[in-house]
Design an enzyme around this catalytic site. Structure first.
Site, PDB file in Angstrom:
ATOM      1  N   CYS A   9       1.390  -0.994  -0.114  1.00 40.11           N
ATOM      2  CA  CYS A   9       0.208   0.288  -0.049  1.00 40.11           C
ATOM      3  C   CYS A   9       0.702   1.236   0.211  1.00 40.11           C
ATOM      4  O   CYS A   9       2.096   1.489   0.048  1.00 40.11           O
ATOM      5  CB  CYS A   9      -0.809   0.024   1.256  1.00 40.11           C
ATOM      6  SG  CYS A   9      -2.313   0.894   0.791  1.00 40.11           S
ATOM      7  N   CYS A  81      -3.945  -0.790  -2.944  1.00 42.24           N
ATOM      8  CA  CYS A  81      -4.263   0.338  -3.512  1.00 42.24           C
ATOM      9  C   CYS A  81      -4.168   1.046  -4.580  1.00 42.24           C
ATOM     10  O   CYS A  81      -2.935   0.811  -5.223  1.00 42.24           O
ATOM     11  CB  CYS A  81      -4.200   1.609  -2.592  1.00 42.24           C
ATOM     12  SG  CYS A  81      -2.117   2.070  -2.061  1.00 42.24           S
ATOM     13  N   CYS A  88       4.697   0.936  -7.754  1.00 44.02           N
ATOM     14  CA  CYS A  88       4.895  -0.413  -7.836  1.00 44.02           C
ATOM     15  C   CYS A  88       3.977  -1.944  -8.613  1.00 44.02           C
ATOM     16  O   CYS A  88       4.159  -2.266  -8.412  1.00 44.02           O
ATOM     17  CB  CYS A  88       5.113  -1.061  -6.368  1.00 44.02           C
ATOM     18  SG  CYS A  88       6.336  -2.302  -6.091  1.00 44.02           S
TER      19      CYS A  88
END
Length: 139
Positions: A9, A81, A88
């Site tokens: 996240c 998220c 990434c």
């Protein structure tokens, strides 16, 4: 052998922490769960409270940077998220990438009880998804 799962996240303060705790608590016989963030912050105290209500203790958890896990292999790398997915899109050592975006608990406003209620709702949504996604992958 347990499958290894890394939840990513942005801040590693809420969604990824809840996912890590839930996977460990529910399917820990089959999975090793970890979590990290692209820009770690502090673990959200409402998350700690909401998870304690279902007997999952996150009080000793800390936000970790994803670089702490570079060089490790994971069966699944899960972005929880949209920001983490964008920042990434690939993680070295991740065999399979999964993305599922959950609402951000830090965006909830209101009274203490309203915030906690919102965090509970997100916790329950993550729990259902964990069971649906990883319960079917068990050995």
């Amino acid at each position: 052998m347990k499958k290894r799962v890394l939840f990513l996240c942005t801040h590693n303060s809420a969604r990824s922490q809840m996912a890590e705790g839930l996977l460990r608590g529910i399917l820990g016989d089959d999975y090793e769960a970890f979590s990290a963030g692209t820009r770690p912050g502090q673990v959200n105290p409402y998350v700690v409270r909401a998870m304690a209500e279902i007997d999952i203790d996150l009080s000793s958890h800390r936000s970790k940077h994803l670089n702490e896990f570079i060089g490790q292999d994971f069966d699944y790398v899960v972005t929880v998220c949209d920001n983490a997915k964008e920042e990434c899109p690939y993680f070295p050592g991740g065999k399979k990438i999964i993305h599922y975006s959950f609402p951000d608990p830090s965006a909830i406003r209101g009274t203490d009880e309203e915030i906690l209620s919102g965090v509970r709702s997100i916790r329950d949504e993550i729990k259902k998804w964990i069971l649906d996604e990883f319960g079917k992958k068990r050995n």
